[in-house]
Design an enzyme around this catalytic site. Sequence first.
Site, PDB file in Angstrom:
ATOM      1  N   GLU A  82      80.596 -15.322   2.405  1.00 29.78           N
ATOM      2  CA  GLU A  82      82.082 -14.277   2.117  1.00 29.78           C
ATOM      3  C   GLU A  82      81.625 -13.549   3.665  1.00 29.78           C
ATOM      4  O   GLU A  82      80.399 -13.486   4.056  1.00 29.78           O
ATOM      5  CB  GLU A  82      81.135 -14.326   0.437  1.00 29.78           C
ATOM      6  CG  GLU A  82      79.734 -12.826   0.886  1.00 29.78           C
ATOM      7  CD  GLU A  82      79.640 -12.418  -0.267  1.00 29.78           C
ATOM      8  OE1 GLU A  82      80.250 -11.426  -0.893  1.00 29.78           O
ATOM      9  OE2 GLU A  82      80.185 -13.500  -1.323  1.00 29.78           O
ATOM     10  N   CYS A 133      68.166  24.827  31.591  1.00 32.20           N
ATOM     11  CA  CYS A 133      69.671  23.728  31.975  1.00 32.20           C
ATOM     12  C   CYS A 133      70.559  23.730  30.393  1.00 32.20           C
ATOM     13  O   CYS A 133      69.551  23.453  29.459  1.00 32.20           O
ATOM     14  CB  CYS A 133      68.861  22.555  32.280  1.00 32.20           C
ATOM     15  SG  CYS A 133      70.638  21.361  32.380  1.00 32.20           S
ATOM     16  N   LYS A 184      80.421 -10.387   5.641  1.00 32.71           N
ATOM     17  CA  LYS A 184      79.839  -9.179   5.807  1.00 32.71           C
ATOM     18  C   LYS A 184      80.478  -8.198   5.882  1.00 32.71           C
ATOM     19  O   LYS A 184      80.561  -8.033   7.237  1.00 32.71           O
ATOM     20  CB  LYS A 184      78.306  -9.404   7.057  1.00 32.71           C
ATOM     21  CG  LYS A 184      77.447  -8.678   6.567  1.00 32.71           C
ATOM     22  CD  LYS A 184      76.189  -8.862   7.484  1.00 32.71           C
ATOM     23  CE  LYS A 184      74.862  -7.342   6.340  1.00 32.71           C
ATOM     24  NZ  LYS A 184      76.016  -5.954   6.870  1.00 32.71           N
ATOM     25  N   CYS A 223      73.473  22.424  35.950  1.00 34.70           N
ATOM     26  CA  CYS A 223      72.503  23.304  36.296  1.00 34.70           C
ATOM     27  C   CYS A 223      72.085  24.004  37.447  1.00 34.70           C
ATOM     28  O   CYS A 223      71.480  24.980  38.033  1.00 34.70           O
ATOM     29  CB  CYS A 223      71.270  23.867  35.000  1.00 34.70           C
ATOM     30  SG  CYS A 223      69.761  22.503  35.494  1.00 34.70           S
ATOM     31  N   ASP A 269      81.245  -4.653   7.165  1.00 38.69           N
ATOM     32  CA  ASP A 269      80.415  -3.734   8.044  1.00 38.69           C
ATOM     33  C   ASP A 269      81.018  -2.497   7.977  1.00 38.69           C
ATOM     34  O   ASP A 269      82.000  -1.135   8.153  1.00 38.69           O
ATOM     35  CB  ASP A 269      81.094  -3.756   9.721  1.00 38.69           C
ATOM     36  CG  ASP A 269      79.658  -2.857  10.747  1.00 38.69           C
ATOM     37  OD1 ASP A 269      78.829  -2.500  10.298  1.00 38.69           O
ATOM     38  OD2 ASP A 269      79.985  -2.804  11.778  1.00 38.69           O
ATOM     39  N   TYR A 299      85.400  -3.855  -1.234  1.00 38.41           N
ATOM     40  CA  TYR A 299      85.684  -4.530  -1.962  1.00 38.41           C
ATOM     41  C   TYR A 299      84.296  -4.752  -2.327  1.00 38.41           C
ATOM     42  O   TYR A 299      82.604  -4.361  -2.304  1.00 38.41           O
ATOM     43  CB  TYR A 299      85.494  -5.539  -0.562  1.00 38.41           C
ATOM     44  CG  TYR A 299      86.525  -6.001   0.247  1.00 38.41           C
ATOM     45  CD1 TYR A 299      87.378  -6.041  -0.351  1.00 38.41           C
ATOM     46  CD2 TYR A 299      87.011  -4.928   0.934  1.00 38.41           C
ATOM     47  CE1 TYR A 299      88.447  -6.720   0.116  1.00 38.41           C
ATOM     48  CE2 TYR A 299      87.888  -4.728   2.096  1.00 38.41           C
ATOM     49  CZ  TYR A 299      89.142  -5.713   1.547  1.00 38.41           C
ATOM     50  OH  TYR A 299      90.305  -5.535   1.717  1.00 38.41           O
ATOM     51  N   LYS A 314      74.621 -13.142  11.357  1.00 35.99           N
ATOM     52  CA  LYS A 314      75.259 -12.452  12.172  1.00 35.99           C
ATOM     53  C   LYS A 314      76.612 -12.880  13.171  1.00 35.99           C
ATOM     54  O   LYS A 314      76.472 -13.412  13.741  1.00 35.99           O
ATOM     55  CB  LYS A 314      74.647 -10.790  12.722  1.00 35.99           C
ATOM     56  CG  LYS A 314      73.586  -9.986  11.866  1.00 35.99           C
ATOM     57  CD  LYS A 314      74.498  -9.187  11.662  1.00 35.99           C
ATOM     58  CE  LYS A 314      74.137  -7.912  10.832  1.00 35.99           C
ATOM     59  NZ  LYS A 314      73.080  -7.597  11.636  1.00 35.99           N
ATOM     60  N   CYS A 348      71.162  18.993  39.578  1.00 35.44           N
ATOM     61  CA  CYS A 348      71.624  18.715  38.017  1.00 35.44           C
ATOM     62  C   CYS A 348      73.001  18.611  38.195  1.00 35.44           C
ATOM     63  O   CYS A 348      73.443  19.984  38.828  1.00 35.44           O
ATOM     64  CB  CYS A 348      70.366  19.353  37.019  1.00 35.44           C
ATOM     65  SG  CYS A 348      71.829  19.307  35.091  1.00 35.44           S
ATOM     66  N   CYS A 356      66.006  16.423  35.447  1.00 39.02           N
ATOM     67  CA  CYS A 356      66.692  17.171  35.624  1.00 39.02           C
ATOM     68  C   CYS A 356      65.174  18.052  35.622  1.00 39.02           C
ATOM     69  O   CYS A 356      65.050  17.984  34.173  1.00 39.02           O
ATOM     70  CB  CYS A 356      67.870  17.895  34.673  1.00 39.02           C
ATOM     71  SG  CYS A 356      67.812  19.620  34.803  1.00 39.02           S
TER      72      CYS A 356
HETATM   73  S1  IVH Z   1      74.856  -8.811  -0.766  1.00 41.60           S
HETATM   74  C1  IVH Z   1      70.254  -8.352  -2.307  1.00 41.60           C
HETATM   75  N1  IVH Z   1      77.206  -9.234   0.219  1.00 41.60           N
HETATM   76  O1  IVH Z   1      74.611  -5.313   3.757  1.00 41.60           O
HETATM   77  C2  IVH Z   1      71.427  -8.313  -1.545  1.00 41.60           C
HETATM   78  N2  IVH Z   1      75.710  -7.404   1.142  1.00 41.60           N
HETATM   79  O2  IVH Z   1      71.823  -5.899   5.190  1.00 41.60           O
HETATM   80  C3  IVH Z   1      72.757  -7.501  -1.712  1.00 41.60           C
HETATM   81  N3  IVH Z   1      76.627  -6.217   3.012  1.00 41.60           N
HETATM   82  O3  IVH Z   1      73.117  -3.293   1.956  1.00 41.60           O
HETATM   83  C4  IVH Z   1      73.252  -7.340  -0.438  1.00 41.60           C
HETATM   84  N4  IVH Z   1      78.207  -7.530   3.364  1.00 41.60           N
HETATM   85  O4  IVH Z   1      75.303  -3.576   2.004  1.00 41.60           O
HETATM   86  C5  IVH Z   1      76.213  -8.727  -0.131  1.00 41.60           C
HETATM   87  N5  IVH Z   1      79.188 -10.124   0.340  1.00 41.60           N
HETATM   88  C6  IVH Z   1      78.047  -9.204   1.254  1.00 41.60           C
HETATM   89  C7  IVH Z   1      78.067  -7.674   2.081  1.00 41.60           C
HETATM   90  C8  IVH Z   1      76.630  -7.004   1.817  1.00 41.60           C
HETATM   91  C9  IVH Z   1      77.989  -6.471   3.558  1.00 41.60           C
HETATM   92  C10 IVH Z   1      75.751  -5.002   3.486  1.00 41.60           C
HETATM   93  C11 IVH Z   1      75.622  -4.624   2.294  1.00 41.60           C
HETATM   94  C12 IVH Z   1      73.842  -4.766   2.079  1.00 41.60           C
HETATM   95  C13 IVH Z   1      73.963  -5.200   3.484  1.00 41.60           C
HETATM   96  C14 IVH Z   1      72.348  -5.961   4.033  1.00 41.60           C
END
Ligand code: IVH
Length: 667
Positions: free
Chosen positions: A115, A432, A117, A411, A119, A224, A315, A408, A426
């Site tokens: 799935e 400053c 990740k 100042c 942000d 989500y 990542k 600087c 500076c």
């Molecule tokens: S599972 C035990 N699934 O990433 C694991 N986390 O770096 C629980 N995050 O704190 C996390 N998308 O806030 C999971 N599809 C996803 C995610 C996800 C974003 C975040 C989450 C976690 C952080 C860890």
Amino acid sequence: MVRSDVRAKIEQLRNEINEHNYRYYILDQPSVTDAEFDRLFRELETLEKAHPELIVPESPTQRVGATPIEGFETVTHLTPMLSLENAFSIDELQHFDNKIKQLLGKDKDILYSCEPKFDGLAVSIIYENGVFVRGATRGDGTTGEDISANLRTIPTISLVLQGKFPSTLEVRGEVVMPKASFLALNEAAIKHNEKPFANPRNAAAGSLRQLDPRITAKRKLEFYAYSGQVIKGKALPLTHHESLQQLKTWGIRISPDNKVVQGIKAVQKYYEQLLANRDKLPFEMDGMVVKVNDISLQEKLGYVSRAPRWALAYKFPAEEVVTHLEEVDFQVGRTGTLTPVARLKPVAVGGVVVSNATLHNMDEIARKDIRIGDYVVVRRAGDVIPEVVRPVLEKRGQVKHIKLPLKCPVCGSEVVRIEGEAAARCEGGLICQAQQIESIKHFVSRKGMDIEGLGSKLVEQLVNEQLIKTVADIYHLSKETLSNLERMGDKSATNILQAIDKSKKTTFAKFIYALGIREVGESTAQLLSTHFSLEQLMSASEEQLLALPDIGPVVAGHIVHFFAQKNNLKVIEALLKSGVHWPKEIKKTTHLPLSGKTYVITGTLSRSRDEIKQDLQALGAKVTDSVSAKTDGLIVGVDAGSKLVKAQKLGITLIDETQLNKLLTSK
Ligand code: IVH
């Protein structure tokens, strides 16, 4: 209508509206027109207005509370909210798969759930008998803040569940700000002369930390879910994927693009597709998350420290784009460091418009050979400040060399470059204004004295109008001074004064951090606060400081230097006189369980060396890079090399990962 009829009608309207919301937000299959929906909503509002005693908090009309709250309560999570191990390459992904197969004793392909990740910001939501009762931030994983009022305003978070839900359910997921809302919010901020947010994650976090839910409601946040846990009731299905589908039937918005694939090669393929689609999705992702799909296998694999062995964040690489470098300015920081900042032709990098990027220092500029007028590659990685990577030499036309100013820019004091240091500084010190402003901003920041309402703009205004010079002056601000400022009402002035007063009660660690000693961040401040009282710290020698784990000669030097300056001592004295205080603890003379021990780490372990190092240091141990007769133990991972040979020669204790975990938990 008689009362029972009203009650029934209200009930029916709520059910109807909830059903439409479910179809619209969760299933993405709207079943009525907007006009019809609005009509139902207004009818419910009218009835509730006439019968306020029938209003319940989970009614669809009650998403936005009318009054700001005072502050956030702290809540303890039912089970800790963990983090994920990160991988940045195919090799690391492969290693994850190998390790899992090895631990499970399997050589067949594993079924993985993949799935995006997100942000954004992790939150936990609790439903009791199908009703939203509490939502909290992740916080430090163990405790978070109760942000229920703000989460209730998010339309994609259902206030009531559908179907046959369990009596207590915890849902965890991410709150994100879609890219489009983020861009619109920043555009508006710039128009109003306010500071834009650096990225959608900061914007989401800032929006959820509002004390007034009416502001959060305007921010267009979305939710989500990525996991659920039945606390009371019939357990969830036995795979991650089916659990998510089950959550969806109850009306919970789940992570889109969730897919089960067989074997690690298929995971790689999913990753590549997701990366290719990155720009098409409406929200920011910083990678993918891969999880072992079978829950019983997850349980067998278990956890290491703060992260599960059965999941991994893979990542995305940093994003890069080319744009024109129009000018270079020099920014003066809290400690006087001059940082060259590239003024760029605005360009979108991963959903964020970038118009400034750091050039770090003059050495970097020379090394990369960057000049004003160049076309440059700009990179943005997660929440890291965008940086200029290199010039595009093929496109070079008329260019100018970048010169360090002699004076600087703020100042006019002399600028010096210390031999052996990359930074230019500076010499103005606290005369400053830039240094005054930055050190005051640092002092009032959340990790410091945490003075709410005293934001960057206001600090700049106060310093520029010469109303404050040092942090000690904050505590002498009067209501009159504040309310005479432009765009400052009586009420705001009172609130700020209250916040200033409240900040006087602090902790010693926060106070040390707030002072802004060079290279003393939150964790060093914490460390210092547990070993010294203020008096002891002010007179500590470099040797005494070096005896603490994690404090090297540079930081020790900065600390001693800071307290040797008369001006700093005067400011501290004035702060204490104004009533700044913290609970005094008798400093323990007893040591931490691993005090005095020195360890070295080698080879590949299931967690990063940094994390292991931090855990050892937290218990008082020192972690060094090379094995010597003084080493108490060598922590050995896979593929250890010369350090292992040397340790064996010297007869040093070898510690494998299982023993390490025992060492870390038995104390
Ligand atoms: S599972 C035990 N699934 O990433 C694991 N986390 O770096 C629980 N995050 O704190 C996390 N998308 O806030 C999971 N599809 C996803 C995610 C996800 C974003 C975040 C989450 C976690 C952080 C860890």
